[in-house]
Design a protein around this motif. Structure first.
Motif, PDB file in Angstrom:
ATOM      1  N   ASN A 178       0.824  -1.209   0.000  1.00  0.00           N
ATOM      2  CA  ASN A 178       0.000   0.000   0.000  1.00  0.00           C
ATOM      3  C   ASN A 178       0.860   1.261   0.000  1.00  0.00           C
ATOM      4  O   ASN A 178       0.602   2.213  -0.742  1.00  0.00           O
ATOM      5  CB  ASN A 178      -0.923   0.018   1.219  1.00  0.00           C
ATOM      6  CG  ASN A 178      -2.161  -0.840   1.028  1.00  0.00           C
ATOM      7  OD1 ASN A 178      -2.292  -1.539   0.034  1.00  0.00           O
ATOM      8  ND2 ASN A 178      -3.074  -0.790   1.977  1.00  0.00           N
ATOM      9  N   ARG A 208       1.115   3.969  -3.024  1.00  0.00           N
ATOM     10  CA  ARG A 208       0.851   5.395  -2.791  1.00  0.00           C
ATOM     11  C   ARG A 208       2.011   6.248  -3.315  1.00  0.00           C
ATOM     12  O   ARG A 208       1.804   7.307  -3.916  1.00  0.00           O
ATOM     13  CB  ARG A 208       0.648   5.664  -1.298  1.00  0.00           C
ATOM     14  CG  ARG A 208      -0.661   5.168  -0.721  1.00  0.00           C
ATOM     15  CD  ARG A 208      -0.700   5.433   0.776  1.00  0.00           C
ATOM     16  NE  ARG A 208      -1.853   4.838   1.416  1.00  0.00           N
ATOM     17  CZ  ARG A 208      -3.033   5.450   1.545  1.00  0.00           C
ATOM     18  NH1 ARG A 208      -3.192   6.674   1.069  1.00  0.00           N
ATOM     19  NH2 ARG A 208      -4.043   4.839   2.150  1.00  0.00           N
ATOM     20  N   THR A 258      -4.628   9.045  -1.677  1.00  0.00           N
ATOM     21  CA  THR A 258      -3.311   9.634  -1.950  1.00  0.00           C
ATOM     22  C   THR A 258      -3.445  11.072  -2.421  1.00  0.00           C
ATOM     23  O   THR A 258      -2.700  11.957  -1.983  1.00  0.00           O
ATOM     24  CB  THR A 258      -2.576   8.804  -3.028  1.00  0.00           C
ATOM     25  OG1 THR A 258      -2.439   7.448  -2.578  1.00  0.00           O
ATOM     26  CG2 THR A 258      -1.195   9.376  -3.308  1.00  0.00           C
ATOM     27  N   LEU A 298      -7.377   3.909  -3.061  1.00  0.00           N
ATOM     28  CA  LEU A 298      -6.003   4.268  -2.715  1.00  0.00           C
ATOM     29  C   LEU A 298      -5.581   5.536  -3.460  1.00  0.00           C
ATOM     30  O   LEU A 298      -4.909   6.410  -2.898  1.00  0.00           O
ATOM     31  CB  LEU A 298      -5.066   3.110  -3.061  1.00  0.00           C
ATOM     32  CG  LEU A 298      -3.697   3.081  -2.377  1.00  0.00           C
ATOM     33  CD1 LEU A 298      -3.854   3.002  -0.869  1.00  0.00           C
ATOM     34  CD2 LEU A 298      -2.892   1.897  -2.873  1.00  0.00           C
TER      35      LEU A 298
END
Length: 339
Positions: free
Chosen positions: A232, A236, A282, A278
């Motif tokens: 993750n 990002r 971000t 995600l």
């Protein structure tokens, strides 16, 4: 910094033979040509790729990664190699690689992925498909095949298929002869496909007691390694770097991470996350951070978070934070009240 074990470097140089200056090559990456090989000694990945490209400039390197991979033995990998050898089945062997690969590389991650009754053993290495990286990937897949043959009952392990993401070289007959199966280039993965029969077959030296002992030792070594970013976090980072050119596509992010779209989707899902969520998180985090820095105008913040128009950014930010970018900035930069 991304690094690989010097074991691979030394093996590649040795396999290149008399056509290269072995001592000079090793010294160029900071290794003593006269020292004993130590898997724990690391070399920067970029320096390793540079070295491989130097070799390819001096000799025909088409077969170099295959010959290097074929020369690898479990004992070369120290405790990890012993754990690979002592695992009850080939699935157990490759599972050790998946779990403990960080002991010899910080640039490659491995994965076992079911595909019906068969199983993919895949490597994920981020970065542009430069020649040095491509040669390294081929050697890694070749070595994974070699040690599987070493631990199998009859020494005749053969994958069902072999896949590489980089383009097809001019000659592939040597690849097909070494792997003994169809070899595909320009694929969506760097991996070998293993039959259910092969991956579940008992290893000739499998020993559960020895395996448990070695795993305890490896777990201790693994615990001493500095924390590396989760998928993750790495995803990002890639998204954030790409946003100034617009919202990145999932396939582009997956390629940068060195994996297929399907693998990225599945691994994010395992963490309860989607690529879209995600990306939105971000963008919001990046926008909030940039708004706290008054050196950036709101128009610049909009551009750096992937918006072509400030009005679109304003609407999105209000949806995220419940306020306009201007009001958020004012609130964040308001002087604290005196006590």
């Amino acid at each position: 910094m991304d690094a690989v074990t010097s074991l691979f470097v030394r093996k590649m140089v040795a396999t290149a033979g008399s056509g290269v200056d072995a001592a000079a090559l090793l010294q160029s990456v900071g290794l003593d040509p006269n020292a004993k090989a130590d898997p724990k000694v690391m070399v920067l990945a970029s320096a390793y790729y540079d070295l491989l490209e130097r070799i390819a400039g001096e000799i025909d390197a088409t077969q170099l990664p295959l010959r290097t991979g074929a020369s690898m033995r479990c004992d070369d990998y120290g405790a990890l190699g012993l754990a690979f050898k002592a695992a009850p089945t080939l699935f157990g062997s490759y599972s050790r690689v998946v779990r403990y690969a960080r002991l010899w590389t910080s640039v490659v991650a491995y994965e076992l992925e079911p595909d019906g009754v068969n199983t993919w053993f895949a490597l994920h290495r981020p970065g542009a498909r430069r020649l040095g990286l491509r040669l390294s990937n081929e050697a890694t897949i070749a070595s994974a095949t070699a040690i599987a043959r070493e631990v199998s009952q009859d020494g005749a392990f053969t994958p069902l298929e072999v896949h590489f993401t980089h383009p097809r070289p001019d000659i592939i007959v040597h690849h097909e002869a070494y792997f003994g199966c169809p070899v595909f280039f320009g694929s969506d993965r760097d991996a070998i496909l293993i039959s259910a029969e092969s991956i579940n077959r008992a290893n000739k030296l499998g020993d559960e007691g020895i395996t448990q002992f070695l795993q305890q030792h490896l777990d201790q070594e693994l615990a001493q390694i500095t924390h590396t970013k989760s998928l993750n976090e790495r995803t990002r980072d890639v998204i954030a770097r790409a946003l100034s050119e617009g919202v990145p596509k999932m396939e582009d992010v997956a390629r940068n991470l060195g994996m297929s779209v399907r693998s990225l989707h599945r691994r994010l899902a395992n963490d309860g996350m989607t690529f879209r969520t995600l990306t939105e998180e971000t963008r919001q985090e990046l926008a909030e951070g940039l708004l706290c820095d008054e050196r950036y105008s709101i128009a610049e913040v909009a551009f750096l978070t992937g918006f072509s128009e400030q009005s679109s950014f304003n609407r999105a930010f209000k949806r995220w934070a419940g306020d306009t970018p201007a009001k958020y900035r004012k609130a964040q930069n308001r002087p604290a009240a005196a006590p």
